[in-house]
Design an enzyme around this catalytic site. Structure first.
Site, PDB file in Angstrom:
ATOM      1  N   LYS A 197       0.854  -1.196   0.000  1.00 44.59           N
ATOM      2  CA  LYS A 197       0.000   0.000   0.000  1.00 44.59           C
ATOM      3  C   LYS A 197       0.886   1.240   0.000  1.00 44.59           C
ATOM      4  CE  LYS A 197      -3.951   2.113   2.437  1.00 44.59           C
ATOM      5  NZ  LYS A 197      -4.900   2.021   3.563  1.00 44.59           N
TER       6      LYS A 197
ATOM      7  N   SER B  79      -9.940   2.206   2.413  1.00 49.62           N
ATOM      8  CA  SER B  79      -8.988   2.909   1.571  1.00 49.62           C
ATOM      9  C   SER B  79      -7.961   1.994   0.904  1.00 49.62           C
ATOM     10  CB  SER B  79      -8.251   3.959   2.399  1.00 49.62           C
ATOM     11  OG  SER B  79      -7.446   3.343   3.386  1.00 49.62           O
TER      12      SER B  79
ATOM     13  N   SER C 204     -10.374  -0.069   6.637  1.00 48.33           N
ATOM     14  CA  SER C 204      -9.728  -0.006   5.323  1.00 48.33           C
ATOM     15  C   SER C 204      -9.019  -1.263   4.841  1.00 48.33           C
ATOM     16  CB  SER C 204      -8.749   1.158   5.274  1.00 48.33           C
ATOM     17  OG  SER C 204      -9.465   2.339   5.033  1.00 48.33           O
TER      18      SER C 204
HETATM   19  N1  GLN Z   1     -13.502   4.752   5.560  1.00 49.74           N
HETATM   20  C1  GLN Z   1     -12.969   5.208   6.804  1.00 49.74           C
HETATM   21  C2  GLN Z   1     -12.520   6.641   6.658  1.00 49.74           C
HETATM   22  O1  GLN Z   1     -12.749   7.207   5.655  1.00 49.74           O
HETATM   23  C3  GLN Z   1     -11.842   4.347   7.257  1.00 49.74           C
HETATM   24  C4  GLN Z   1     -10.610   4.528   6.473  1.00 49.74           C
HETATM   25  C5  GLN Z   1      -9.466   3.699   6.988  1.00 49.74           C
HETATM   26  O2  GLN Z   1      -9.653   2.685   7.654  1.00 49.74           O
HETATM   27  N2  GLN Z   1      -8.269   4.148   6.677  1.00 49.74           N
HETATM   28  O3  GLN Z   1     -11.951   7.223   7.508  1.00 49.74           O
END
Ligand code: GLN
Length: 483
Positions: free
Chosen positions: A76, A151, A175
């Site tokens: 990532k 994400s 995410s």
């Molecule tokens: N979708 C959540 C956010 O927008 C979690 C994102 C994540 O776990 N990095 O914050």
């Protein structure tokens, strides 16, 4: 080769049936052929990857190979990797070549794993659909009109599309688990503090946690064995003896108590998702598990609590991106203040700015007590609910996301709808508990459905055991999209 698990590839490498260079070449060819459409990778660097593959073959020739030596892993783009462009999905870091390795990257290197490239992600990991990336959205390999989740959407899509045998993700509010669910792969977010956050670009430091994403629970265990471990360079890293996360894979499930939180099956859950989850629970019962209803009464407050705390931490973490030290700097400005303002106005996307504004607001004098402090108290109540639940069950099961993959653009104009996708994943982050997602079916449009397991602190080996036993009995995790 592309459909093989890490475990099988590792055996092939040990037996001398293939070399790390051949393996890397094969996946680089897949990326060449399909990344244009899927957009799972932000950076692919053939030379860097092949150099690492040659090093892996040398390690093996010298008799120094471990289970991951020569395995290509998609990283990532939130992890700093020495010599690699590391963008975090943002224009702000679009010119940033990391001068050092994150601990997770260093550990993979030490194990002889091969960095296959840096995967696309929501900007600074803020999003649930990968649509906030400066590098464009990732397409779900099962249907390219659909989002892959976020994400860690690039990592999930790369594994699902067979562009990589495994990948890393990070999970602040879901995410790893939500994109794993939407792309039909397996992923685990360990207990907070298990994997070092050093060199992992910070979003919300009290929630961020790295973890592996792969086809199977067994592969996730193999990767986690390398990723986990105490790191003096991360003050929240846990100092515990190292463990083998694969040690319980073969344990029978008889006697396992599965908690079903009533709140995870309430309004908002798509019918077809609910049906698949209940069928998976039936399957686990056949394998010897029993179920018990549990209550997570405060879980409904997880989204509002998270959207106070995560932006608060983000507003502080992202203050460092000011155009002075590294990253993007606005080309034209009048003085220092103007340079800061223009740099941040141009370098950050809309969702990141929204979070910085919310975070700054909830931390400001006069609002701190009303929002931030209040949210911290409810965070504790959510953790307490889990503690009560784990008195009567070993693992909690439920949906990972309320829905399967949705159309690109469907929720981009409605942040609250987007945030609701993490309804079932965020509670584990707030409590610091381990959570995972594994494939358990498809909806009528052929889109994957993910089963979520949440365990007590340090229950990773047990959760991976449950998932592995389920995967021995089912084949959802081996189905793949046609590209
Ligand atoms: N979708 C959540 C956010 O927008 C979690 C994102 C994540 O776990 N990095 O914050």
């Amino acid at each position: 080769m592309i459909d093989a698990t890490v475990k099988t590839l590792s055996a092939g490498l040990s037996a001398g049936k293939l070399s790390a260079v051949e393996l890397a070449e094969e996946f680089l060819r897949r990326i060449d052929a399909h990344n244009g459409r899927i957009n799972a990778f932000i950076t692919v660097d053939r030379d860097l990857t092949l150099a690492e593959a040659r090093r892996a073959d040398d390690l093996r020739a010298a008799g120094k190979a471990g289970p991951l030596t020569g395995i290509p892993i998609a990283q990532k783009d939130i992890f700093c990797a020495d010599g690699w462009l590391t963008t975090c999905g943002s224009k702000m870091l679009s010119n940033f070549v990391a001068p050092y390795d994150a601990t997770v990257i260093a550990k993979f290197k030490q194990a002889g794993a091969v960095n296959l490239g840096k995967t696309n992600m929501d900007e600074f990991a803020m999003g649930s659909s990968n649509e906030t990336s400066f590098y464009g959205s990732v397409k779900n390999p099962w249907n390219d009109q659909m989002v892959p989740g976020g994400s860690s959407g690039g990592s999930a899509a790369a594994v699902a599309a067979r562009l990589a045998p495994a990948a890393t993700g990070t999970d602040t509010g879901g995410s790893i688990r939500q994109p794993a669910a939407l792309c039909g792969i397996t992923g685990i977010k360990p207990t907070y503090g298990i994997c070092s956050r050093y060199g992992m670009i910070a979003f919300a430091s009290s929630l961020d946690q790295a973890g592996p994403m792969a086809k199977t629970a067994e592969d996730c265990a193999l990767l986690l064995n390398t990723m986990a471990g105490f790191d003096p360079r991360d003050s929240t890293s846990l100092e515990r003896p190292s463990e083998d996360y694969a040690r319980d894979l073969d344990r029978p499930l008889s006697g396992l108590r599965i908690g079903l939180p009533r709140e995870f099956f309430a309004a908002g859950l798509e019918q077809e998702v609910a049906a698949a989850i209940l069928a998976a629970v039936e399957e686990l019962k056949k394998l010897g598990a029993t179920t018990v209803e549990v209550t997570l009464a405060n879980a409904k407050l997880a989204i509002p609590v998270y959207y106070v705390l995560a932006p608060a931490e983000a507003s502080s973490n992202l203050a460092r991106f000011d155009g002075v030290r590294y990253g993007y700097r606005a080309p034209e400005y009048t003085d220092l203040d103007d340079m800061y303002c223009k740099t941040r106005a141009q370098g950050f996307g809309a969702e990141v700015k929204r979070r910085i504004l919310i975070g700054t607001y909830v931390l400001s004098a006069g609002y701190y007590d009303a929002y931030y402090l209040q949210a911290q108290k409810i965070r504790r109540l959510i953790a307490d609910d889990f503690a009560q639940a784990f008195k009567v069950c070993d693992v909690i099961a439920g949906p990972t996301a309320p829905n399967t993959a949705f159309k690109l653009g469907a929720k981009t104009d409605d942040p609250v709808q987007m945030y609701l996708n993490d309804l079932y994943t965020i509670p584990a982050n707030l409590a610091g508990l381990p959570g995972m997602s594994l494939p358990c079916g498809f909806d009528r449009r052929g889109l994957p459905i993910g089963l979520q397991l949440v365990g007590d602190y340090f229950a990773e080996a047990r959760m991976l055991n449950v998932a592995h036993q389920y995967q021995l009995a089912t084949d959802w995790h081996m189905r793949k999209p046609t590209l």
